[in-house]
Scaffold this motif. Sequence first.
Motif: not given
Length: 360
Positions: A143, A211, A215, A221, A292, A300, A302
């Motif tokens: 993150s 985020m 997220a 991610q 996303f 996730l 991105h």
Amino acid sequence: MENKDTKSMEKLKIQADQVNLAMDSVPTEQIAKEVLKGKIKDALYIKLKISIENRLGIASILVSTYKKKILEVYSIAGNGNILTKTIPFEEPKSFIQKFIDFNDEGEVDTSLTETIGRSIYYAFPPKVLASLINQWGKKELTSTINMLQVELSNQSGTGKIKIDADIENVSSIFIRYDSPLTGRILPIQEPVQNIDEEENEPKGQLLKEFMEKEAPKYGSQMTVNTMLSPTDGIEIFKLKAGDLVLFKVPFDTIKEKKEADELGLVDENGKLIQIEGEFLSLISENQQYHLFAKGFGGRLLHSIETQPVRVLTKSATKKVPKPIPNKPKEEVPTNSPLPKIIIGVVIIILLGIIIISFTS
């Protein structure tokens, strides 16, 4: 005797200076003394290596786990062998020395250095730090990397950003007291936002909110590249929730290729396998488009585009044009007189040859 007293006074002064320094990080003098004795580690030290297009930078963030605030940020950027060889997994003192070594090379990009430092403060304000510290305690930095990439994209105007990071639980005194950086390289000062900036919506607010709130719902991610097609793709603004968008993971560096292979995304011929992501959201800010999607294993995904594009979806790839059938070979019909004619001609020629041979 006087010499001994002088040494004692100097030792007491050093201890007092160290306790005062620790008080920046901890709430009480008692805890500060425990930090001084090495019984408590009061801070987290994050080491970063950042690639922005064709330039490199390194940065460090010292964060108080007690007061949940950034104690200091250092960054330096430019081009040079020292930055190329630097890795964030070095021990803190060795990583700190890289700032000095690169600074002495004289190839520092002061503008990018400031941009990286400011971006760190913008990406991790106090309210965000409070939620990230638990992740940092588990050495979970996904993150953190994504949030900093977003802010660096906003500040630098490019989406070509890669970040490697490592984190260690440390004593703030160990990092700050008698640091080789003191007097040679200044820490990046926290940006002072004026009243007008505070009244307006902060830059990148929608991204930050996503985020911070959305997220964390996903296991991990991943930064990916969207697969594009000017002809068969769907306009990015026409994507609907649930559309299966096609992506590829970065596959340029040795590290990226190794990670892709570990994820099972490389086929037996060494080629990258595309992945699907269930479209979640598109955030458009500062002339950038952040897409996303929910990917494999609950990740996730991105991706960042700098202009409106047409992206490939699973349904679009099914629209394969029908192959043009090969023209069949012309065959002679079985009832055609042509074979008989050919045989007759051959017989006549042979008879002619025999007659000529007898008459001669």
